[in-house]
Scaffold this motif. Sequence first.
Motif, PDB file in Angstrom:
ATOM      1  N   TYR A   1       0.833  -1.222   0.000  1.00 34.74           N
ATOM      2  CA  TYR A   1       0.000   0.000   0.000  1.00 34.74           C
ATOM      3  C   TYR A   1       0.863   1.267   0.000  1.00 34.74           C
ATOM      4  CZ  TYR A   1      -3.745   3.220   1.435  1.00 34.74           C
ATOM      5  OH  TYR A   1      -4.642   4.253   1.502  1.00 34.74           O
TER       6      TYR A   1
ATOM      7  N   VAL B   1       2.776   1.746  -3.309  1.00 34.71           N
ATOM      8  CA  VAL B   1       1.880   2.076  -4.435  1.00 34.71           C
ATOM      9  C   VAL B   1       1.476   3.553  -4.345  1.00 34.71           C
ATOM     10  CG1 VAL B   1      -0.430   1.671  -5.409  1.00 34.71           C
ATOM     11  CG2 VAL B   1       1.011  -0.272  -4.777  1.00 34.71           C
TER      12      VAL B   1
ATOM     13  N   THR C   1      -2.771  -1.467  -7.503  1.00 37.15           N
ATOM     14  CA  THR C   1      -3.759  -0.912  -6.569  1.00 37.15           C
ATOM     15  C   THR C   1      -4.595  -2.037  -5.949  1.00 37.15           C
ATOM     16  OG1 THR C   1      -5.109  -0.511  -8.527  1.00 37.15           O
ATOM     17  CG2 THR C   1      -3.964   1.371  -7.621  1.00 37.15           C
TER      18      THR C   1
ATOM     19  N   ASN D   1      -4.871  -2.486  -1.894  1.00 36.81           N
ATOM     20  CA  ASN D   1      -6.155  -2.461  -1.201  1.00 36.81           C
ATOM     21  C   ASN D   1      -6.409  -3.706  -0.358  1.00 36.81           C
ATOM     22  OD1 ASN D   1      -6.957   0.094  -1.992  1.00 36.81           O
ATOM     23  ND2 ASN D   1      -7.850  -0.624  -3.911  1.00 36.81           N
TER      24      ASN D   1
ATOM     25  N   ILE E   1      -7.501   2.829  -2.773  1.00 38.02           N
ATOM     26  CA  ILE E   1      -6.959   3.577  -3.913  1.00 38.02           C
ATOM     27  C   ILE E   1      -7.420   2.965  -5.235  1.00 38.02           C
ATOM     28  CG2 ILE E   1      -5.041   4.899  -3.010  1.00 38.02           C
ATOM     29  CD1 ILE E   1      -3.237   2.582  -3.213  1.00 38.02           C
TER      30      ILE E   1
ATOM     31  N   GLY F   1      -7.221   5.354  -7.979  1.00 40.52           N
ATOM     32  CA  GLY F   1      -5.911   5.977  -8.108  1.00 40.52           C
ATOM     33  C   GLY F   1      -5.684   6.990  -7.000  1.00 40.52           C
TER      34      GLY F   1
END
Length: 423
Positions: free
Chosen positions: A42, A45, A315, A319, A341, A344
Amino acid sequence: MTTLDLNDPDFVADPYPVYAWLRDVEPVHYSAANDLWLVSRYDDVLAVLRDAPGFSSDLGKAGLDDNPFNPAIRIPRRLARLLDRLPPVRTLLTSDPPHHTQLRRKVAKAFTPRRIAALEPRIREITERLVDDLDDDLVRDVASPLPTIVIAELMGIPADRRDDFKRWSDELVNGLLTGGSRIRMARSALAVSWFFARTVRSRRHRPGGDVISLLVTRDQDGDALTLAELVNFCILLLVAGNETTTNLVSNAMLALFDRPDLWRRLGTDPDLAPAVVEETLRYDGPAQGLLRVTTAEVRIGDVTVPEGARVLPLTGSANRDPRHWADPDAFRLDRPAGDHIAFGSGIHYCIGTALARLETRIVLETLARRHPHLGPAGVPERIQSPVLRGLRTLPVTIRPTVPGTGGLPGRAAQIGGRNSSVR
Ligand code: HEM
């Protein structure tokens, strides 16, 4: 050294166990098969998405000459030579600041939350009609037509062009993301460009109340979009907004079919719908990975990534990262809102969030109210893409199913069959 092939059908069927392995063992993993650096935690990213100078969205020719998700698919040489002579296609999604900043300022006015909220009665009306005609495939009958009809109406496109609209959208998305025909993609790109160029010209002479008319008029600073910018933006709306929204509906329905209690509660308490939409975005979002190119050598976590490398911030993995989420593999409605996200993050944050959320919420509310016995009626077909997560078909029945004959418990994990693997 292990290397992951993103096109492995097992990975496409269920990427989540592989994401868990990546996050724990190689959080920044180079996939030789795809020539991509996969980023799976996470925090990493988020850091990539928020560092626009370090990670460019301008994929240049990389996006056209080959398919980064399926290197086996090459664009035919004659077509590549033709494309070489054209100026680079610059869309909002594939441009960097300062161009991106100017473009985004000009188009943002078309998607304000107020404008989108005003569409609710019309979206309800279209959804009710589609649900009236629901036969035996939820994707074909409801989830797929709804976003196309809504975006076409928003752009003032006549109803008799909707089939073309849908075909262009599908062929562009398939060519870009799912290994579909690049020739059909290029043909659709030309047809849709020609169509929008004519539409833009006619709106300049006779503006109406639609989004294209709004965009052709100058804003307070006297700034107008050029013809090419307008055409590219219209095409981007087709590509970015249709299939993703369809997939959000199907992914939500898969999650709900596995949770019949929640489905029943939704039927009597529509206020649960927004939380179901948010949790689906986190739990099984339509966009699993985004593309970037490094502008200089850079450290991500403990790994040095060279300049000019293609990076895929996952993503879908972020998540589900237990470093960020409690109980990440559980579908729960009590999570903090807006923390995922799936749309994005940073300067390219999705412009269509309000519309996608509204459409999906309305579909879920309508189906749960009108068809409390809606259930699966066969094995759905999954889209064969590692980044676009969703279904091509979702066979359903609206009648109660006899236990053991129609329902398919745990389908979300079963579609595509086998277990995922890392080689
Ligand atoms: C559930 C549905 C949707 C999902 C999951 C989704 C996801 C995303 C994501 C992840 C991005 C960021 C891309 C990047 O950083 O490279 C994005 C950008 C974008 N989305 Fe969406 N989207 C959805 C629906 C829509 C809709 C309905 C529209 C418009 C009608 C739309 C228009 C756009 C545009 C124009 C961008 C580019 C923004 C920019 O580059 O500044 N999206 N979307």
